[in-house]
Write a protein that holds these residues in place. Structure first.
Motif, PDB file in Angstrom:
ATOM      1  N   THR A 289      11.163 -48.730 -59.450  1.00  0.00           N
ATOM      2  CA  THR A 289      12.317 -47.900 -59.080  1.00  0.00           C
ATOM      3  C   THR A 289      13.602 -48.723 -58.989  1.00  0.00           C
ATOM      4  N   ASP A 290      13.479 -50.042 -58.841  1.00  0.00           N
ATOM      5  CA  ASP A 290      14.687 -50.872 -58.764  1.00  0.00           C
ATOM      6  C   ASP A 290      15.004 -51.529 -60.111  1.00  0.00           C
ATOM      7  N   ASP A 291      14.388 -51.023 -61.197  1.00  0.00           N
ATOM      8  CA  ASP A 291      14.596 -51.630 -62.511  1.00  0.00           C
ATOM      9  C   ASP A 291      15.063 -50.596 -63.539  1.00  0.00           C
ATOM     10  N   PRO A 292      16.392 -50.394 -63.632  1.00  0.00           N
ATOM     11  CA  PRO A 292      16.882 -49.344 -64.524  1.00  0.00           C
ATOM     12  C   PRO A 292      16.752 -49.681 -66.004  1.00  0.00           C
ATOM     13  N   GLU A 293      16.447 -50.935 -66.361  1.00  0.00           N
ATOM     14  CA  GLU A 293      16.365 -51.281 -67.785  1.00  0.00           C
ATOM     15  C   GLU A 293      15.011 -50.953 -68.405  1.00  0.00           C
ATOM     16  N   GLY A 294      14.036 -50.655 -67.547  1.00  0.00           N
ATOM     17  CA  GLY A 294      12.669 -50.472 -68.027  1.00  0.00           C
ATOM     18  C   GLY A 294      12.537 -49.407 -69.105  1.00  0.00           C
ATOM     19  N   GLY A 295      13.194 -48.262 -68.883  1.00  0.00           N
ATOM     20  CA  GLY A 295      13.082 -47.161 -69.828  1.00  0.00           C
ATOM     21  C   GLY A 295      13.593 -47.565 -71.203  1.00  0.00           C
ATOM     22  N   GLU A 296      14.700 -48.294 -71.203  1.00  0.00           N
ATOM     23  CA  GLU A 296      15.314 -48.740 -72.460  1.00  0.00           C
ATOM     24  C   GLU A 296      14.380 -49.686 -73.224  1.00  0.00           C
ATOM     25  N   VAL A 297      13.793 -50.637 -72.498  1.00  0.00           N
ATOM     26  CA  VAL A 297      12.889 -51.599 -73.155  1.00  0.00           C
ATOM     27  C   VAL A 297      11.680 -50.847 -73.711  1.00  0.00           C
ATOM     28  N   TYR A 298      11.159 -49.921 -72.931  1.00  0.00           N
ATOM     29  CA  TYR A 298      10.003 -49.130 -73.380  1.00  0.00           C
ATOM     30  C   TYR A 298      10.346 -48.387 -74.673  1.00  0.00           C
ATOM     31  N   THR A 299      11.499 -47.698 -74.667  1.00  0.00           N
ATOM     32  CA  THR A 299      11.889 -46.922 -75.857  1.00  0.00           C
ATOM     33  C   THR A 299      12.062 -47.832 -77.064  1.00  0.00           C
ATOM     34  N   SER A 300      12.597 -49.037 -76.841  1.00  0.00           N
ATOM     35  CA  SER A 300      12.839 -49.938 -77.976  1.00  0.00           C
ATOM     36  C   SER A 300      11.531 -50.368 -78.649  1.00  0.00           C
ATOM     37  N   LEU A 301      10.411 -50.212 -77.942  1.00  0.00           N
ATOM     38  CA  LEU A 301       9.131 -50.652 -78.520  1.00  0.00           C
ATOM     39  C   LEU A 301       8.421 -49.536 -79.280  1.00  0.00           C
ATOM     40  N   LEU A 302       8.871 -48.296 -79.041  1.00  0.00           N
ATOM     41  CA  LEU A 302       8.052 -47.167 -79.486  1.00  0.00           C
ATOM     42  C   LEU A 302       7.867 -47.070 -80.997  1.00  0.00           C
ATOM     43  N   ASP A 303       8.862 -47.522 -81.789  1.00  0.00           N
ATOM     44  CA  ASP A 303       8.645 -47.369 -83.228  1.00  0.00           C
ATOM     45  C   ASP A 303       7.652 -48.399 -83.780  1.00  0.00           C
ATOM     46  N   GLN A 304       7.135 -49.261 -82.922  1.00  0.00           N
ATOM     47  CA  GLN A 304       6.090 -50.221 -83.334  1.00  0.00           C
ATOM     48  C   GLN A 304       4.704 -49.638 -83.108  1.00  0.00           C
ATOM     49  N   ARG A 305       4.659 -48.488 -82.454  1.00  0.00           N
ATOM     50  CA  ARG A 305       3.373 -47.858 -82.145  1.00  0.00           C
ATOM     51  C   ARG A 305       2.598 -47.512 -83.410  1.00  0.00           C
ATOM     52  N   GLU A 306       1.320 -47.704 -83.403  1.00  0.00           N
ATOM     53  CA  GLU A 306       0.470 -47.233 -84.497  1.00  0.00           C
ATOM     54  C   GLU A 306      -0.951 -47.121 -83.962  1.00  0.00           C
ATOM     55  N   GLU A 307      -1.897 -46.829 -84.845  1.00  0.00           N
ATOM     56  CA  GLU A 307      -3.257 -46.559 -84.375  1.00  0.00           C
ATOM     57  C   GLU A 307      -3.798 -47.693 -83.502  1.00  0.00           C
ATOM     58  N   ARG A 308      -3.514 -48.946 -83.890  1.00  0.00           N
ATOM     59  CA  ARG A 308      -4.075 -50.097 -83.166  1.00  0.00           C
ATOM     60  C   ARG A 308      -3.049 -50.796 -82.273  1.00  0.00           C
ATOM     61  N   ILE A 309      -1.884 -50.194 -82.141  1.00  0.00           N
ATOM     62  CA  ILE A 309      -0.898 -50.730 -81.191  1.00  0.00           C
ATOM     63  C   ILE A 309      -0.559 -49.609 -80.219  1.00  0.00           C
ATOM     64  N   ILE A 310      -1.179 -49.677 -79.053  1.00  0.00           N
ATOM     65  CA  ILE A 310      -1.071 -48.579 -78.093  1.00  0.00           C
ATOM     66  C   ILE A 310      -0.108 -49.001 -76.992  1.00  0.00           C
ATOM     67  N   ILE A 311       0.889 -48.181 -76.759  1.00  0.00           N
ATOM     68  CA  ILE A 311       1.888 -48.522 -75.742  1.00  0.00           C
ATOM     69  C   ILE A 311       1.898 -47.408 -74.700  1.00  0.00           C
TER      70      ILE A 311
END
Ligand code: UDP
Length: 411
Positions: free
Chosen positions: A263-285
Motif C-alpha cells: 500500500t505504500d508503493d505506488p510504482e508497483g502497478g506500473e512495473v507490473y503492467t510493463s511486464l505483461l506483454d512478456q506473458r506467454e504459456e510458460r511465463i506466468i505473471i
C-alpha cells in the motif's frame, strides 16, 4: 463458540533453537517485563517490514514486553513522494522540491497528532515514511530509527535533508554494517528474520501445495523457476525474464513471477503492467497477495530466484532457504549475507550468470538438495525471529540507565 487463538510463543522455538537459547531470551525479557513499546511503519502488508513486524510484535508481547504497532496513513501523493525517497536512498535520483518536503512533513504531522506517542518507553520508527514523527513530540523516551533499506549509496541531498530528523533519534538500526553512515547518533545492525510458524513458512502437505498451484492454473509438468517479490525495478523482474529465456534454450521449464503491491508503493502497478506483454504459456505473471501460494511456490519450485540489483536484506531469500529450496540471489545488499555462493545457493551478478545457474540447478537434483539442506541450516542458525527478538531486548536493556534516571533512582 469463538475458536481458540493459537499464536506462536517462544516455547514453539525450543526444538529449533535449543533450550539454552530460549532460557537466555526469557531471562533477558523478564528484566524488561512491562516495558511499553510502539513500532511505527507505513503499511500493514506487502514488503519485508510488515512481514517482520507482524510476528515480532506478537512474540514481544508473549515474553511480557507490551508492544504495539501503528501504521501511518497518507493519500497517494504522500506515498508517491516517500517511494521516490525510498528509491533515492537506494541510489536513485530525486528532485527534492520544497513542495515534496512540505507534503511529506505535513502528512507525518497529521499522523503524529493522531497517534499520541507520549507514554511509551520506546518508539521505533521504520523506514523514511514516518521518520519526521519525532519532531512533533516532546520526547520523553528513547526513539529509534530502524531503516531497512540498502544504504550503500544514498542520494546525498536527500540524506542531508533527512539528517535533521534522523539525528533526533537516540539510536539508528540498519540491516548491515556496510550501510553505516556518518552520524552523531549511535548505529546498530540487526539482520531481519522470519517466522517459521506463519502461513508463509510453515510446513505444507504435498496435497495443499498442489491445491494452491492448481488454483492459479500453474502447470507443474516442467520444473518451475520462480521469483516472488513486490513489483519493483530494484528486484529486476525484467532481468529474470531474460535469464529465463536464455535458460530454457537449454532446459525446458516454466517461469512464475509472483508479486504483490504494497500500500505504500505506488510504482508497483506500473512495473507490473510493463511486464505483461512478456506473458506467454510458460511465463506466468501473477499479481496477488496469497501467502499460502508464496509458501507453495517456494516449496515446489526447482529454482527460486531473487535477482535484485539492490536489496536491504531480502526476506524472500530467507523464506525460500528455510524451505530447503535451491536459491539464486543477486549479489546485492543483504542477499550476499545469506547466500554463500556454491555452498547454500548461488550468487549472480549478470543475466548470463543467472541463466547458467538455472540450467545447472534444473539438471542436477543432488546439487539442489545439498544446497537446500545447507540453506535451511543457515536460516535456523541465524535468521529465525527469536534472534531479532533478542537483538531488540539487548537494545532496550542498553538504555537501562535512562530508565533508572527517569524513575528517580541513582544511575
Ligand atoms: N511477498 C508476498 N507476496 C508477494 C511478494 C512478496 O507475501 O507476492 C512477501 C515476501 O514473502 C516477503 C516480503 O513480501 O516476506 C518481501 O520482503 P523482502 O525483504 O524480500 O523485500 P521488500 O519488499 O521488503 O523490499
Amino acid at each position: 463458540m469463538p475458536h481458540r487463538h493459537n499464536l506462536a510463543t517462544i516455547e514453539d522455538y525450543r526444538p529449533l533453537i535449543g533450550s539454552a537459547v530460549v532460557e537466555r531470551i526469557r531471562e533477558k525479557a523478564d528484566m524488561l517485563r512491562g516495558l511499553h513499546v510502539a513500532h511505527i511503519n507505513s503499511t500493514y502488508y506487502g514488503g519485508g517490514v510488515a512481514e517482520i513486524l507482524s510476528p515480532l510484535t506478537l512474540l514481544m508481547n508473549s515474553v511480557g514486553v507490551m508492544t504495539g504497532w501503528r501504521v501511518i496513513q497518507g493519500a497517494p501523493d504522500f506515498f508517491s513522494i516517500t517511494k521516490k525517497m525510498h528509491n533515492a536512498l537506494q541510489g536513485g535520483a530525486i528532485n527534492l522540491s520544497p513542495r515534496k518536503c512540505r507534503i511529506y512533513e505535513d502528512i507525518v504531522y497529521e499522523n503524529a497528532v493522531r497517534n499520541h506517542l507520549h507514554d511509551h518507553d520506546f518508539v521505533i520508527v521504520h523506514d523514511p515514511q514516518p521518520l519526521p514523527m519525532v519532531v512533533n513530540y516532546k520526547k520523553n523516551c528513547p526513539w529509534v530509527w530502524r531503516c531497512h533499506l540498502d544504504l550503500t549509496n544514498p542520494h546525498r541531498e536527500l540524506w542531508e535533508y533527512l539528517l535533521q530528523f534522523i539525528e533526533l533519534h537516540d539510536a539508528v538500526v540498519l540491516s548491515l554494517e556496510e550501510y553505516r553512515q556518518r552520524l552523531r547518533t549511535p548505529q546498530l545492525f540487526f539482520k531481519p528474520c522470519i517466522d517459521p510458524f506463519s502461513i508463509k513458512n510453515r510446513d505444507m502437505t504435498a496435497e495443499n501445495i498442489r491445491e494452491r498451484l492448481d488454483h492459479y492454473h500453474i502447470p507443474t509438468d516442467l520444473p518451475i523457476v520462480t521469483q516472488i517479490s513486490r513489483f519493483d525495478r530494484w528486484k529486476d523482474p525484467a532481468g529474470v525474464i531474460e535469464a529465463f529465456r536464455l535458460a530454457r534454450e537449454e532446459v525446458p521449464c516454466t517461469l512464475v513471477l509472483l508479486g504483490n503491491v504494497a500500500t505504500d508503493d505506488p510504482e508497483g502497478g506500473e512495473v507490473y503492467t510493463s511486464l505483461l506483454d512478456q506473458r506467454e504459456e510458460r511465463i506466468i505473471i501473477i499479481s496477488r497477495q496469497d501467502t499460502a501460494l508464496v509458501n507453495a511456490l517456494q516449496r515446489h519450485a526447482a529454482v527460486v530466484i531473487q535477482k535484485s540489483l539492490r536489496e536491504g536484506f531480502g526476506l524472500t531469500v530467507t523464506e525460500a532457504m528455510w524451505k530447503g529450496a535451491a536459491v539464486i540471489g543477486g549479489n546485492a545488499g543483504g542477499i550476499s549475507y545469506q547466500i554463500e555462493d556454491g555452498v547454500n545457493g548461488f550468487l549472480v551478478s549478470t543475466i548470463e550468470e543467472a541463466a547458467d545457474r538455472i540450467v545447472r540447478l534444473i539438471r542436477d537434483k543432488d546439487l539442489r538438495s545439498s544446497l537446500g539442506k545447507a540453506a535451511r541450516e543457515q536460516v535456523r542458525e541465524n535468521f529465525l525471529m527469536t534472534r531479532l527478538l533478542e537483538d531488540y531486548l539487548d537494545l532496550f536493556a542498553s538504555f537501562e540507565t535512562i530508565f533508572r534516571l527517569r524513575d528517580g533512582e541513582e544511575a
